[in-house]
Scaffold this active site. Structure first.
Site, mmCIF file in Angstrom:
data_model
loop_
_atom_site.group_PDB
_atom_site.id
_atom_site.type_symbol
_atom_site.label_atom_id
_atom_site.label_comp_id
_atom_site.label_asym_id
_atom_site.label_seq_id
_atom_site.Cartn_x
_atom_site.Cartn_y
_atom_site.Cartn_z
ATOM 1 N N ASP A 140 0.937 -1.383 0.036
ATOM 2 C CA ASP A 140 0.167 0.039 0.050
ATOM 3 C C ASP A 140 0.817 1.244 0.161
ATOM 4 O OD1 ASP A 140 -2.382 1.374 0.414
ATOM 5 O OD2 ASP A 140 -1.543 2.088 2.192
ATOM 6 N N ASN A 165 -6.215 1.224 -3.272
ATOM 7 C CA ASN A 165 -7.060 1.501 -4.347
ATOM 8 C C ASN A 165 -6.483 2.320 -5.359
ATOM 9 O OD1 ASN A 165 -10.365 0.990 -3.199
ATOM 10 N ND2 ASN A 165 -8.581 1.198 -1.606
ATOM 11 N N CYS A 168 -11.395 3.308 -0.521
ATOM 12 C CA CYS A 168 -9.986 3.745 -0.321
ATOM 13 C C CYS A 168 -9.722 3.152 1.030
ATOM 14 C CB CYS A 168 -10.078 5.416 0.011
ATOM 15 S SG CYS A 168 -8.457 5.903 0.716
ATOM 16 N N HIS A 187 -8.329 4.053 3.806
ATOM 17 C CA HIS A 187 -8.704 4.695 4.845
ATOM 18 C C HIS A 187 -10.177 5.061 5.227
ATOM 19 C CE1 HIS A 187 -4.484 5.853 4.167
ATOM 20 N NE2 HIS A 187 -4.287 6.598 5.079
HETATM 21 N N1 DGL Z 1 -4.208 3.954 0.014
HETATM 22 C C1 DGL Z 1 -4.658 5.018 -0.615
HETATM 23 C C2 DGL Z 1 -5.977 4.323 -1.521
HETATM 24 O O1 DGL Z 1 -6.532 3.338 -0.992
HETATM 25 C C3 DGL Z 1 -5.072 5.939 0.138
HETATM 26 C C4 DGL Z 1 -3.868 6.758 0.706
HETATM 27 C C5 DGL Z 1 -3.136 7.503 -0.361
HETATM 28 O O2 DGL Z 1 -3.606 8.465 -1.140
HETATM 29 O O3 DGL Z 1 -1.950 7.048 -0.606
HETATM 30 O O4 DGL Z 1 -6.232 5.058 -2.518
#
Ligand code: DGL
Length: 284
Positions: A26, A90, A203, A205
């Site tokens: 991630d 994502n 996402c 988060h």
């Molecule tokens: N991991 C990102 C997502 O799921 C969210 C955090 C980021 O913008 O890096 O899109």
């Protein structure tokens, strides 16, 4: 070696044993929501998690940069002999999944987009769905395309909610600030005007804002979490293609920036305490 009913699946059928870990990456700590779902679903598996915290966030970066970062993260994991790569991010799934699959034809590469899209298509009754995601995911259009490929008659609206990322990392997924941000993005009339019955948390988060969103929206709207749906897709793969693990190594953590913040903020996402000494800092 072939064993019978080693218990990593809900069905008791023959399973190959493959003790290699499943790689998960991630942009940072958000993918720990996906890892937590994977750990719950597959207790016999070992996991190797990489958070690219030095380059977080991916959600505001260009598609070309995110694709480059994602290829580098996957290369780190495959160099450490993982048996599959789960793209928990994502934004990275939306930008880079075809390139990742092409770069690693020898192992399964699983992103969050297809499982999330399948889950909303299965859940909706009124054929109107909303996807909440980062700017990059919304811009890439991957969820919109994946949903349309499954059912072109569905109406999809995708809403970029970038501030939710910072709120979740601050531990402010609930409370007055999160409520204000959610109202700002969705508006008081979003549910009435567009009228979705299904909302995808697209996402890593956003599961930390689940309660805030549920309180703002009508109870009739189903919230679909791409972490849970992705874990279910990986469970199916373990059964069909990958070979069952033996769980001996548990989960190991890699991060491209400081282990202290990764452990502190990561504990919020993983739902259990993480220690900095258990996080290896690496360069990609
Ligand atoms: N991991 C990102 C997502 O799921 C969210 C955090 C980021 O913008 O890096 O899109």
């Amino acid at each position: 070696m072939r064993v019978v009913g080693c218990g990593c699946s809900r069905t008791l059928v023959s399973r190959w044993v493959d003790p290699r870990p499943i790689g998960v990456f991630d942009s940072g700590v958000g993918g720990l929501t996906v890892l937590a779902a994977l750990e719950r679903a597959l207790p016999q598996e070992s996991f190797l998690y990489l958070g690219d915290t030095a380059r977080l966030p991916y959600g505001t970066k260009s598609q070309a940069s995110v694709e480059r970062y994602a290829l580098q993260c996957a290369a780190v994991l495959t160099a450490r002999n993982v048996k599959a790569v789960v793209v928990a991010c994502n934004t990275a799934s939306a930008a880079a999944l075809p390139a990742l699959a092409a770069a690693h034809p020898e192992i399964p590469v699983v992103g969050v987009i297809a499982p999330g899209a399948a889950a909303v298509v299965a859940a909706t009754r009124n054929r109107r769905v909303a996807v909440l995601a980062t700017e990059g995911t919304v811009r890439a259009g991957a969820y919109q395309e994946a949903i349309a490929a499954l059912d072109p008659s569905l109406q999809v609206t995708a809403i970029c909610c970038s501030v939710f990322v910072a709120l979740a990392e601050e531990g402010w997924g609930e409370g007055a600030v999160a409520e204000l941000a959610a109202r700002r993005y969705l508006g008081d009339t979003f549910a009435q005007q567009f009228g979705p019955d299904t909302l995808l948390l697209g996402c890593t988060h956003f599961p930390l804002l689940r309660r805030t969103l549920a309180a703002l929206l009508p109870a009739s709207i189903a919230l679909v979490d791409s972490a849970e749906t992705t874990a279910a897709a990986v469970v199916a793969l373990v059964g069909e293609r990958m070979g069952c693990g033996v769980g001996a190594m548990g989960t190991r953590f890699l991060a491209t920036d400081g282990p202290e913040r990764f452990a502190r903020v990561g504990s919020l996402f993983l739902g259990r305490p993480l220690l900095a000494v258990d996080v290896e800092r690496i360069d990609v």
